[in-house]
Design a protein around this motif. Structure first.
Motif, PDB file in Angstrom:
ATOM      1  N   PRO A  14      -7.751   8.346   2.176  1.00 25.33           N
ATOM      2  CA  PRO A  14      -7.660   7.004   1.578  1.00 25.33           C
ATOM      3  C   PRO A  14      -8.318   5.973   2.482  1.00 25.33           C
ATOM      4  O   PRO A  14      -7.681   5.047   2.967  1.00 25.33           O
ATOM      5  CB  PRO A  14      -6.148   6.781   1.430  1.00 25.33           C
TER       6      PRO A  14
ATOM      7  N   LEU B  38     -11.210   6.566  -3.054  1.00 27.54           N
ATOM      8  CA  LEU B  38     -10.361   6.918  -4.189  1.00 27.54           C
ATOM      9  C   LEU B  38     -10.847   6.264  -5.472  1.00 27.54           C
ATOM     10  O   LEU B  38     -10.356   6.561  -6.549  1.00 27.54           O
ATOM     11  CB  LEU B  38      -8.915   6.505  -3.897  1.00 27.54           C
ATOM     12  N   SER B  39     -11.839   5.344  -5.358  1.00 28.72           N
ATOM     13  CA  SER B  39     -12.374   4.725  -6.567  1.00 28.72           C
ATOM     14  C   SER B  39     -13.428   5.612  -7.224  1.00 28.72           C
ATOM     15  O   SER B  39     -13.910   5.301  -8.308  1.00 28.72           O
ATOM     16  CB  SER B  39     -12.986   3.362  -6.222  1.00 28.72           C
ATOM     17  N   LEU B  40     -13.816   6.712  -6.580  1.00 29.22           N
ATOM     18  CA  LEU B  40     -14.837   7.592  -7.147  1.00 29.22           C
ATOM     19  C   LEU B  40     -14.224   8.524  -8.190  1.00 29.22           C
ATOM     20  O   LEU B  40     -13.016   8.768  -8.194  1.00 29.22           O
ATOM     21  CB  LEU B  40     -15.470   8.432  -6.027  1.00 29.22           C
ATOM     22  N   SER B  41     -15.089   9.083  -9.037  1.00 25.98           N
ATOM     23  CA  SER B  41     -14.610  10.074 -10.007  1.00 25.98           C
ATOM     24  C   SER B  41     -14.316  11.386  -9.284  1.00 25.98           C
ATOM     25  O   SER B  41     -14.716  11.575  -8.137  1.00 25.98           O
ATOM     26  CB  SER B  41     -15.665  10.303 -11.076  1.00 25.98           C
TER      27      SER B  41
ATOM     28  N   GLN C  37     -15.821  12.578  -5.823  1.00 27.53           N
ATOM     29  CA  GLN C  37     -14.932  12.800  -4.678  1.00 27.53           C
ATOM     30  C   GLN C  37     -15.193  14.170  -4.058  1.00 27.53           C
ATOM     31  O   GLN C  37     -15.215  14.314  -2.838  1.00 27.53           O
ATOM     32  CB  GLN C  37     -13.464  12.708  -5.112  1.00 27.53           C
TER      33      GLN C  37
ATOM     34  N   SER D 265     -12.550   4.154   3.316  1.00 29.46           N
ATOM     35  CA  SER D 265     -13.790   3.848   2.615  1.00 29.46           C
ATOM     36  C   SER D 265     -14.661   5.102   2.541  1.00 29.46           C
ATOM     37  O   SER D 265     -14.446   6.081   3.267  1.00 29.46           O
ATOM     38  CB  SER D 265     -14.537   2.735   3.339  1.00 29.46           C
TER      39      SER D 265
ATOM     40  N   ALA E 101     -16.470   0.723  -0.226  1.00 29.52           N
ATOM     41  CA  ALA E 101     -15.435   0.847  -1.260  1.00 29.52           C
ATOM     42  C   ALA E 101     -14.545   2.038  -0.941  1.00 29.52           C
ATOM     43  O   ALA E 101     -14.951   2.964  -0.232  1.00 29.52           O
ATOM     44  CB  ALA E 101     -16.086   1.018  -2.625  1.00 29.52           C
ATOM     45  N   SER E 102     -13.344   2.006  -1.477  1.00 33.01           N
ATOM     46  CA  SER E 102     -12.417   3.121  -1.237  1.00 33.01           C
ATOM     47  C   SER E 102     -12.937   4.394  -1.885  1.00 33.01           C
ATOM     48  O   SER E 102     -13.451   4.375  -3.005  1.00 33.01           O
ATOM     49  CB  SER E 102     -11.042   2.783  -1.812  1.00 33.01           C
TER      50      SER E 102
ATOM     51  N   TYR F 127       0.853  -1.184   0.000  1.00 34.69           N
ATOM     52  CA  TYR F 127       0.000   0.000   0.000  1.00 34.69           C
ATOM     53  C   TYR F 127       0.882   1.224   0.000  1.00 34.69           C
ATOM     54  O   TYR F 127       1.289   1.681   1.049  1.00 34.69           O
ATOM     55  CB  TYR F 127      -0.889   0.089   1.244  1.00 34.69           C
TER      56      TYR F 127
ATOM     57  N   ARG G  27     -22.121   0.917  -2.243  1.00 27.82           N
ATOM     58  CA  ARG G  27     -20.696   0.597  -2.089  1.00 27.82           C
ATOM     59  C   ARG G  27     -20.030   1.515  -1.066  1.00 27.82           C
ATOM     60  O   ARG G  27     -18.972   2.086  -1.305  1.00 27.82           O
ATOM     61  CB  ARG G  27     -19.971   0.679  -3.425  1.00 27.82           C
TER      62      ARG G  27
ATOM     63  N   THR H 287      -1.405   5.456  -4.680  1.00 30.69           N
ATOM     64  CA  THR H 287      -2.863   5.554  -4.713  1.00 30.69           C
ATOM     65  C   THR H 287      -3.312   6.997  -4.637  1.00 30.69           C
ATOM     66  O   THR H 287      -4.408   7.326  -5.046  1.00 30.69           O
ATOM     67  CB  THR H 287      -3.488   4.790  -3.530  1.00 30.69           C
TER      68      THR H 287
END
Lengths: 324, 291
Positions: B134, B180-183, B187, B136, B177-178, A317, B174, A322
């Motif tokens: 970083p 950081l997975s969002l647009s 975000q 959820s 979910a992280s 990580y 979700r 990230t």
């Protein structure tokens, strides 16, 4: 191509520069590859030498070598148990003490200390790592061991004596615990300086975000800074462990060269690196040499393993991957 | 100083027609006059220095409750410095000094006994670049309430914040979910949800849409129309159309020609600033004649 180049002086110049660049590039590339291969080759050569040197001992004792505690070169008895135990316990003590201390130093230097303190104390912490280990060993014998024997060990025995590892203090203060404390001094600057750099690299946007929702300084550290750097800090701890496992001279000075596995850490013991460093001067047989190589092999495997684990953790990580 | 200050503005009550479309400022207006709004910020002679550099000159203005106040101006005119001084985000910048007074509901924000952490709990901020933790999606919103001990009904609180930030429907399946997975646009709305989860009084938005595409920008602007019923909003923007679309009042900052220091040039109803500004510098800027 040549026609076009000759028609256009600029293009010709560009072509020449590109040619020179590519020649220089090729030389540089060659040098770098050679250097890289040299490093890899050295590692393989050392590993091969150690394994082949240990062959006689491996075929004589096999894996039980790891659990036999006798080490009597004149009688042909060899076993690594005392050294394994001493290495493991002294390194564990070093990590247990140095991890919280080093992280506290790193937090202080990266986030809490005034600028003037940072500028002075930061380099001092790093310079702690620059003290030659033989000097630390000497200091250990003359200053630290008597101090441990007179003050620290009796106090620990008095308070925590019901735990067998804190037995009664012995006569000299030389022992596994003192070795662990010496190793702490050597490991703290590694973990502290690496962690401080990690904490400083936490993106400003993240700490701003945490502060903008009313987080206290400690909440920012605990909730944002530490979680985003946990992998890097773990890797730093593993690198510290690598340093502790392999240290020979400082440990040899204070661990007391004992030949028995004692539960109490205040008793003498020995470590892999210390045994190898001290015994090579008094080789009595081929089997003795091979057994020292066997110890070296164990140490090499440990060293490589901690390094691999550190890399694995660090790459798993990565905040900056990230959150670029 | 050409600034008229907040007091010169005729107080008025906005009647919301509730439509989701973004009307042009002229059509948006429905002045009744009469009741006087409560001041949230009363800023008096504020000036800011970074070390030797003066970033912001004497600034006096009043920001009223439940309005969207836009801060516009060219780059380097002190817009961000101004807004970041309203919740003490500048404190950690080396050499930062502030003069004058920033009164928040009558309390001096920079008084010795003022607790910076408490200030930021009441005055939230959303930044130019979306900066979710970083963690959820759920933990991004739940983190600050947890810190503050608002542990009962946390799920409901998170859902409410996400709904108010108009992102609930997109993330409700979700939450683990992280973030950081969002647009980018999602975000940024998540960051707004994170800010309103602790139920602040004021939301400061520092160019919240400058890193977003037009669709995401429109979503954020829609959101502001709804949020101002609950919060007092101050938004910095370099986009004049955006100010015209979302703001009730607009403050125009500019760079003083002589000493390169940010100054408040004019402050008033958005209508007035854009259609009938008093200061020629404002007119040049809003009509695009300013470089």
């Amino acid at each position: 191509m040549s026609v076009r180049a000759s028609l256009n002086p600029r293009a010709a110049a560009r072509g020449r520069v590109a040619m020179e660049g590519s020649l220089g590039d090729r030389i540089l590339r060659g040098l770098c590859i050679a250097a890289g291969l040299l490093a890899g080759g050295t590692l393989l050569a050392v590993a091969y030498q150690v394994i082949s040197g240990a062959r006689l001992s491996i075929s004589t004792f096999g894996l039980p070598f790891l659990v036999h505690s006798a080490w009597a070169p004149n009688l042909g008895h060899f076993g690594a148990a005392v050294m394994l135990y001493g290495t493991a316990v002294s390194s564990a003590i070093a990590l247990l003490i140095s991890t919280p201390v080093a992280i506290a130093i790193a937090i202080y230097l990266s986030m809490l200390a005034p600028r003037a303190v940072r500028i002075v104390v930061g380099p001092l912490v790093e310079m702690l790592a620059a003290i030659p280990s033989v000097i630390l060993g000497l200091w250990g014998i003359i200053v630290l061991a008597p101090f441990m024997q007179r003050h620290v060990e009796p106090a620990l025995h008095g308070v925590l004596g019901f735990i067998p590892i804190f037995g009664p203090a012995q006569t000299t203060g030389l022992g596994v615990f003192t070795a662990g404390v010496i190793l702490t001094v050597m490991v703290v600057p590694i973990i502290a300086s690496l962690s401080r750099d990690l904490f400083l690299s936490v993106p400003r946007e993240l700490t701003d975000a945490a502060e903008s929702v009313g987080a206290t300084r400690w909440e920012v550290i605990r909730g944002v800074v530490l979680p985003t750097t946990v992998s890097g800090v773990s890797a730093a701890i593993m690198l510290g462990l690598g340093r502790a496992l392999g240290e020979a001279i400082a440990v040899a000075s204070v661990i007391g060269a004992g030949n028995v596995v004692h539960v109490s850490t205040f008793e003498t013991g020995n470590s892999l690196a210390a045994r190898i460093a001290l015994d090579f001067a008094y080789i009595v047989s081929n089997l003795h040499t091979a057994s020292l190589f066997y110890l070296a092999l164990i140490l090499l495997v440990f060293g490589l393993l901690t390094n691999l684990i550190a890399r694995q953790i660090a790459s798993r990580y990565d905040v900056h991957r990230t959150f670029a | 100083m050409s600034s008229s200050g907040g007091d010169a503005i005729r107080p008025r009550v906005r009647i919301q027609d509730g439509s989701a479309s973004r009307p042009v400022p002229a059509a948006q207006r429905n002045d009744n006059g009469g009741t006087r709004r409560a001041a949230v910020f009363d800023i008096r002679d504020m000036s800011v220095h970074y070390g030797e550099n003066r970033a912001l000159d004497w600034t006096t203005l009043r920001i009223d409750r439940n309005l969207v106040t836009a801060v516009i101006g060219p780059s380097g005119c002190g817009k961000s410095t101004f807004i970041r001084s309203l919740n003490r985000m500048n404190d950690s910048i080396p050499g930062f000094r502030i003069g004058g007074q920033v009164l928040y509901h009558g309390h001096d924000l920079y008084a010795r006994q003022t607790n910076r952490v408490e200030v930021r709990r009441r005055i939230g901020m959303v930044f130019q670049k979306p900066n979710p933790f970083p963690k959820s999606i759920y933990d991004n919103v739940a983190w600050a309430p947890r810190n503050l001990g608002m542990k009962s009904g946390l799920d409901e609180r998170v859902e409410r914040a996400l709904r108010h930030a108009a992102i609930w429907d997109e993330v409700k399946d979700r939450l683990r979910a992280s973030a950081l997975s969002l647009s980018g646009g999602q975000q940024q709305r998540l960051c707004i949800a994170r800010s309103i989860a602790v139920e602040p009084d004021v939301l400061l938005l520092d160019e919240p849409a400058s890193a977003l595409d037009p669709v995401a920008t429109a979503a954020i602007e829609d959101l502001m129309h709804n949020l101002k019923h609950r919060y007092t909003i101050v938004i910095v923007t370099h986009n004049m159309q955006q100010a015209a679309r979302v703001a009730d009042r607009t403050a125009f900052f500019s760079l003083d020609e002589r000493d390169r220091t940010g100054t408040l040039v004019e402050y008033g109803d958005t209508d007035t600033i854009f259609t009938n500004p008093a200061d020629p510098r404002t007119r040049d800027y809003v009509t695009g004649r300013f470089g």
